[in-house]
Design an enzyme around this catalytic site. Structure first.
Site, PDB file in Angstrom:
ATOM      1  N   HIS A  99      11.978   7.083  -7.170  1.00  0.00           N
ATOM      2  CA  HIS A  99      11.263   7.485  -5.605  1.00  0.00           C
ATOM      3  C   HIS A  99      10.901   8.837  -5.515  1.00  0.00           C
ATOM      4  O   HIS A  99      11.234   9.956  -6.000  1.00  0.00           O
ATOM      5  CB  HIS A  99      12.681   7.231  -4.473  1.00  0.00           C
ATOM      6  N   HIS A 101      10.214  11.725  -2.910  1.00  0.00           N
ATOM      7  CA  HIS A 101      10.586  12.158  -1.622  1.00  0.00           C
ATOM      8  C   HIS A 101       9.529  12.824  -1.099  1.00  0.00           C
ATOM      9  O   HIS A 101       8.520  13.496  -1.574  1.00  0.00           O
ATOM     10  CB  HIS A 101      11.652  13.303  -1.429  1.00  0.00           C
TER      11      HIS A 101
HETATM   12  P1  5GP Z   1      17.832  11.230  -5.272  1.00  0.00           P
HETATM   13  O1  5GP Z   1      19.118  12.235  -4.841  1.00  0.00           O
HETATM   14  O2  5GP Z   1      18.126   9.929  -5.706  1.00  0.00           O
HETATM   15  O3  5GP Z   1      16.668  11.735  -5.435  1.00  0.00           O
HETATM   16  O4  5GP Z   1      17.701  10.461  -3.390  1.00  0.00           O
HETATM   17  C1  5GP Z   1      18.307   9.311  -2.969  1.00  0.00           C
HETATM   18  C2  5GP Z   1      17.715   9.372  -1.508  1.00  0.00           C
HETATM   19  O5  5GP Z   1      18.030   8.027  -1.186  1.00  0.00           O
HETATM   20  C3  5GP Z   1      18.653  10.317  -0.796  1.00  0.00           C
HETATM   21  O6  5GP Z   1      17.932  11.130   0.207  1.00  0.00           O
HETATM   22  C4  5GP Z   1      19.412   9.417   0.140  1.00  0.00           C
HETATM   23  O7  5GP Z   1      19.665   9.772   1.474  1.00  0.00           O
HETATM   24  C5  5GP Z   1      18.567   8.001   0.317  1.00  0.00           C
HETATM   25  N1  5GP Z   1      19.310   6.886   0.396  1.00  0.00           N
HETATM   26  C6  5GP Z   1      20.295   6.382  -0.200  1.00  0.00           C
HETATM   27  N2  5GP Z   1      20.573   5.223   0.072  1.00  0.00           N
HETATM   28  C7  5GP Z   1      19.813   4.783   1.005  1.00  0.00           C
HETATM   29  C8  5GP Z   1      19.569   3.598   1.721  1.00  0.00           C
HETATM   30  O8  5GP Z   1      20.502   2.588   1.603  1.00  0.00           O
HETATM   31  N3  5GP Z   1      18.742   3.476   2.607  1.00  0.00           N
HETATM   32  C9  5GP Z   1      17.811   4.614   2.761  1.00  0.00           C
HETATM   33  N4  5GP Z   1      16.905   4.297   3.546  1.00  0.00           N
HETATM   34  N5  5GP Z   1      17.664   5.748   2.025  1.00  0.00           N
HETATM   35  C10 5GP Z   1      18.793   5.818   1.217  1.00  0.00           C
END
Ligand code: 5GP
Ligand code: ZN
Length: 139
Positions: A99, A101
């Site tokens: 993903h 951001h």
């Molecule tokens: P990472 O730390 O893996 O780069 O980012 C994961 C992101 O996914 C985090 O910013 C977190 O807030 C978001 N996230 C995790 N679970 C969910 C969810 O169920 N729905 C949404 N919309 N965002 C999520």
């Protein structure tokens, strides 16, 4: 593979506030924003790492994220945006579905990158490493 939360969002099995979708990508609001308006852009197909995303889809992700960044600047009080992607838990990846951001930024939002930058010991250390990286690059 354990159940993937972002695949469940793609399939509509769990809710998300969607902003954009086409046949390749989906963009939706992050549930825990760094700043309000924080978005995530994902490939609809499951890939844990960006390294396996086909070029057409990877390019689409970057293109849509950039356009969403502009939309954030128009829709919010935002001076700019960060695009951020973590590959691997050591890099901060929590959700194992790649993903990108899109984080809206304000000049005075108080959020500072806290990464220390190092220096190469000398030019040959830098150039030797550059050679090794070029040798390993497979497109
Ligand atoms: P990472 O730390 O893996 O780069 O980012 C994961 C992101 O996914 C985090 O910013 C977190 O807030 C978001 N996230 C995790 N679970 C969910 C969810 O169920 N729905 C949404 N919309 N965002 C999520
Ligand atoms: Zn997935």
């Amino acid at each position: 593979m354990e159940k993937c939360i972002f695949c469940a969002i793609v399939k509509g099995e769990i809710p998300a506030t969607k902003i954009f979708e086409d046949d390749l990508v989906l963009a939706f609001m992050d549930i825990a924003p760094i700043n309000p308006g924080h978005l995530l852009v994902i490939p609809k197909e499951h890939h844990s790492s960006p390294s396996t995303i086909p070029e057409i889809c990877a390019g689409r992700i970057f293109f849509i994220a950039s356009r969403l960044g502009i939309a954030l600047k128009r829709a919010l009080p935002a001076d700019g945006f960060n695009l951020h992607l973590a590959d691997g838990s050591c890099a901060g990846q929590v959700v194992p579905h790649a993903h990108l951001h899109v984080i809206p930024r304000l000049a005075d939002d108080g959020f500072h990158w806290n990464w220390r930058q190092k220096r190469y010991e000398n030019d040959s250390a830098r150039d030797g490493l550059a050679d090794r990286i070029r040798e390993k690059l497979k497109l």
